[in-house]
Design an enzyme around this catalytic site. Structure first.
Site, PDB file in Angstrom:
ATOM      1  N   GLY A 186      37.072  55.425  44.879  1.00 56.17           N
ATOM      2  CA  GLY A 186      35.767  55.363  44.220  1.00 56.17           C
ATOM      3  C   GLY A 186      35.814  54.446  43.012  1.00 56.17           C
ATOM      4  O   GLY A 186      35.876  54.909  41.862  1.00 56.17           O
ATOM      5  N   GLU A 218      47.867  47.485  45.055  1.00 56.37           N
ATOM      6  CA  GLU A 218      46.945  47.032  46.096  1.00 56.37           C
ATOM      7  C   GLU A 218      47.312  45.609  46.515  1.00 56.37           C
ATOM      8  O   GLU A 218      47.043  45.187  47.622  1.00 56.37           O
ATOM      9  CB  GLU A 218      45.502  47.083  45.581  1.00 56.37           C
ATOM     10  CG  GLU A 218      44.471  46.832  46.649  1.00 56.37           C
ATOM     11  CD  GLU A 218      43.034  46.905  46.123  1.00 56.37           C
ATOM     12  OE1 GLU A 218      42.133  46.837  46.939  1.00 56.37           O
ATOM     13  OE2 GLU A 218      42.838  47.049  44.902  1.00 56.37           O
ATOM     14  N   SER A 225      37.817  39.412  44.098  1.00 57.61           N
ATOM     15  CA  SER A 225      37.391  38.271  44.919  1.00 57.61           C
ATOM     16  C   SER A 225      38.264  37.059  44.607  1.00 57.61           C
ATOM     17  O   SER A 225      38.965  37.016  43.593  1.00 57.61           O
ATOM     18  CB  SER A 225      35.931  37.933  44.628  1.00 57.61           C
ATOM     19  OG  SER A 225      35.829  37.377  43.329  1.00 57.61           O
ATOM     20  N   GLU A 281      37.333  34.320  43.582  1.00 56.26           N
ATOM     21  CA  GLU A 281      36.888  33.729  42.310  1.00 56.26           C
ATOM     22  C   GLU A 281      37.583  34.431  41.134  1.00 56.26           C
ATOM     23  O   GLU A 281      38.023  33.786  40.182  1.00 56.26           O
ATOM     24  CB  GLU A 281      35.367  33.853  42.167  1.00 56.26           C
ATOM     25  CG  GLU A 281      34.581  32.958  43.105  1.00 56.26           C
ATOM     26  CD  GLU A 281      34.647  33.390  44.565  1.00 56.26           C
ATOM     27  OE1 GLU A 281      34.762  34.609  44.827  1.00 56.26           O
ATOM     28  OE2 GLU A 281      34.597  32.528  45.451  1.00 56.26           O
TER      29      GLU A 281
END
Lengths: 377, 396
Positions: free
Chosen positions: B127, B244, B381, B383
């Site tokens: 979350g 991650e 992302s 970017e």
């Protein structure tokens, strides 16, 4: 030199744009995508009433247009709104093949096409023909007064809705000879015709079509035996102009949605469109968009020229737009982020329309090779 | 400079290969190869097979029941598993939450949750993102207010991957709205069965219900579900993000994708010859393969440094950018390779209960092309990654 639309085409563009903005909302379109038939009868009738189908035919054929720039005017608007209704199949491909080759009785069907009461499908590509237009392995054999068709056709768009399928089959020659291909006007309820229908990734429906000893009277042949290829090439040329214009329209919508999102989406306390890295990428999209627009104009302006000039410009346009459209679709999704990955957001559908254009009548590489071959000719 | 694996590493690779050959169920690898959707039971089955061998918690220390593999071992496994078409290990509990609990969690949290992750008793989801907090995660607004021995949580999370399977969610919530954004965030563990939680699926553009929105309305969360200290959640989240980003290059996925692409291109015909012999196609294929060969070595260079104890720096951002570009390019080429058969919508074939339209490999290719546009969007992302690289190298 004049790059403005004629008054008639400007009116067509304005009225079609207004009609689609009013009637073809994202919500309506998403309902159409979910529907059994994959299209809206009401929208189809509306487009016919508006004269959109008629604009794709010449006066001699019962319409009031039919030139390359009529096609691009209509299809750019259809592309902008992400329209999934089968204008390409019924009007451009089906209509042009009948108009080019049909006898008087067959030509009479065009009135129903223009009126919006008859759908057509072009059953040409086969499971292993990929984009090769002359690779036809389905066979047509004369048997007394009858023709007997056997073979399979792949990803035939609009096959289930069509009253007639225009089927290519070989009467002579080897598998990829240009000579020896005939077209037949096959009623949808013919015995020996089997359709396996399914939805398409970018909306609309298609079918795998098979013919097992399908008997037809010889009078269903369109034009002379074995001589259909030039008409097929011309109809596909018009379809390629239409696909290029449709991609252009979709690119306009994608760039506009991206502009609007960049100006409103706030991250790090400011609109993300204030980041120069994104501004430059948005600018590149616009540059590519104008390149695409010019390529469409080049192709449309040569549609009525001889086959060599026509096909060279069309190959150029489809190659350029294949590249620029992919850039615009992918960059639009990337700059939107997650929201563009959701099915219900307008851009998701528009991006799918853009990318799937590359799978009809040749992808970017196919048209590059066509261009190289035609330039050397 | 030595590009080869050591004898020990080679022996380990052989061990992994024979494990995959003997233990990976064919039903699962068939599904992965064909691009079919894996159900919850499929994923849990694979997790259980790995756990029975002691290879599920690859990156956990031994004291928590992990395999304590080094970076090279993990890389070997990831690559071999991808090449064998093994299901992806779902990372949320195992490699995202667990390292945070091991470093910052209470003894009670570790004793309760870690064995449940190993045994597959809990399915965790993440979350983090909110509608207004994507790349700018620290601007998140989901509010947790302390009342006695509970927090009351209100707000909304989004892009919650596989949340439909989850019974637990770890959340970043705002516990202090009056300080600098990063200083008012806490890390909470929330039972999805708590009254006031609603999960709504988001259908992605390829038609799959892979992600969800999760709504919280006056959700009561016991204070013992706070991880670490209140308002320190951002520190834990950043720690989690470094985990991650392991396997961020996705070399194994790219190699498997390239194999599939070549297999398809040998079957598909173009102009009377196999597509793989078409010079334009062959050139595109060669370019992406050349990029992948170099990136695989970049990946090994960084893994080798990490195995030597160095903390990954901007290199993991570089690998994320290059790795996703390569995977997306392979997806694009594979979609092109199947020609007109990229057009049918594969809803029926994805559910595996209908004959495919066209060749069996064609069905999922457009869906995978579109679905994997997410690779350059999620997990920071591309970017954001480029921003990190510039910031680290140029200051500011």
């Amino acid at each position: 030199m004049d790059f403005n639309l004629t008054d008639e085409r400007q009116m067509l563009q304005d009225s079609l744009r207004r009609y689609l903005a009013d009637k073809y909302t994202t919500k309506v379109r998403n309902e159409i995508l979910e529907s059994e038939t994959g299209m809206s009868g009401a929208i189809w009738t509306g487009l016919a009433d508006l004269g959109v189908i008629g604009a794709l035919f010449t006066e001699a054929q019962g319409g009031f247009g039919g030139a390359g720039f009529d096609i691009t005017t209509v299809f750019e608007e259809l592309g902008r709104a992400g329209v999934v209704e089968p204008m390409l199949d019924s009007a451009i491909l089906g209509g042009r093949l009948i108009a080019a080759l049909g006898d008087d009785a067959q030509q009479a069907l065009l009135g129903d096409v223009i009126g919006g009461t008859l759908h057509l499908a072009f059953a040409h590509g086969e499971p292993t023909s990929r984009y090769d237009l002359s690779r036809v392995q389905a066979t047509a054999v004369q048997n007394g007064d009858d023709i007997v068709l056997n073979g399979r056709k792949a990803v035939v768009a609009n096959a289930e809705a069509a009253g007639y399928l225009i089927v290519s089959a070989r009467e002579s020659g080897a598998a990829d000879d240009v000579d020896g291909i005939s077209l037949f006007l096959v009623p949808a309820d013919s015995a020996g015709l089997t359709l396996r229908g399914y939805p398409l990734f970018a909306g609309g429906r298609a079918a795998e079509v098979s013919f097992d000893d399908l008997h037809l009277p010889s009078s269903t042949r369109l034009g002379a035996a074995g001589a259909a290829y030039p008409a097929i090439a011309a109809a596909v040329a018009a379809a390629n102009v239409a696909l290029a214009a449709e991609a252009l329209g979709a690119m306009e919508t994608a760039t506009e949605l991206t502009r609007s999102y960049l100006m409103t989406r706030q991250q790090f306390g400011r609109p993300i469109g204030t980041f120069q890295a994104l501004q430059h990428r948005y600018s590149d999209m616009l540059i590519e968009l104008e390149q695409a627009r010019s390529a469409v104009i080049n192709a449309a302006g040569h549609l009525e020229r001889d086959a060599q000039q026509r096909d060279l410009q069309i190959a150029a346009a489809r190659n350029l737009i294949g590249r620029s459209a992919r850039l615009v679709a992918e960059e639009s999704i990337q700059m939107h982020g997650g929201i563009a990955m959701t099915q219900e957001y307008e851009l998701a559908h528009i991006a799918k329309r853009i990318v799937m254009t590359d799978h009809r009548f040749g992808d970017t590489d196919y048209h590059l090779e066509r261009f190289i071959a035609l330039s050397a000719a | 400079m030595d590009l080869s694996y050591s004898p020990e590493e080679l022996a380990f690779r052989d061990e992994v290969r024979s494990f995959l050959r003997d233990e990976l169920p064919k039903e699962l690898s068939d599904k992965v190869r064909s691009g079919a959707e894996l159900g919850k039971a499929d994923i849990e089955r694979w997790h259980a097979i790995l756990n029975a061998r002691g290879w599920f918690a690859q990156n956990w220390p031994k004291e928590f029941g992990g395999a304590a593999w080094n970076a090279v071992q993990r890389h070997i496994f990831e690559e071999e598993a991808a090449m064998a078409d093994a299901p992806r290990i779902v990372p949320f509990g195992l490699s995202m939450l667990a390292p945070v609990l091991q470093k910052f969690g209470s003894k009670a949290q570790q004793d309760h949750y870690l064995p449940r992750i190993l045994n597959g008793d809990d399915w965790w989801c993440q979350g983090y993102s909110e509608p207004g907090a994507g790349s700018d995660l620290a601007s998140l607004k989901t509010r947790a207010v302390r009342e006695g021995d509970h927090y009351i949580v209100n707000g909304q999370k989004t892009w919650t991957t596989l949340g439909q399977h989850a019974n637990m969610i770890f959340c970043l919530v705002r516990t202090d709205p009056d300080v600098k954004q990063q200083a008012g965030i806490s890390f909470l563990l929330i039972d999805m069965d708590t009254p006031g939680i609603e999960v709504r699926p988001i259908i992605l553009l390829d038609g799959t219900p892979e992600v969800n929105e999760v709504f919280f309305k006056d959700v009561k969360v016991p204070v013992e579900n706070l991880v670490g200290e209140e308002n320190k959640g951002w520190t834990y989240a950043k720690y989690l993000l470094t985990h991650e980003r392991t396997n961020i290059a996705g070399v194994g996925f790219s190699r498997a994708g390239l194999d599939t692409l070549k297999r398809i291109a040998r079957i598909e015909m173009s102009g009377g010859r196999p597509l793989i012999e078409n010079p334009h196609f062959a050139a595109r294929l060669a370019k992406v393969e050349i990029d992948l060969m170099a990136m695989a070595t970049t990946n090994l260079r960084i893994i080798s440094q990490a195995a030597g104890g160095a903390a990954p720096g901007v290199e993991s951002s570089m690998l994320k950018v290059k790795g996703t570009i390569i995977r997306q390019e392979i997806n694009d080429l594979t979609r092109r390779a199947v020609g007109p058969y990229a057009m049918p919508f594969p809803s029926e074939t994805l559910e595996g209960n209908n004959d495919p339209v066209g060749p069996d490999y064609a069905g999922p290719q457009s869906a995978q092309y579109f679905n994997n546009r997410k690779l350059s969007i999620f997990g920071g992302s591309n970017e954001i990654q480029r921003g990190i690289i510039a910031k680290v190298k140029m200051g500011g």
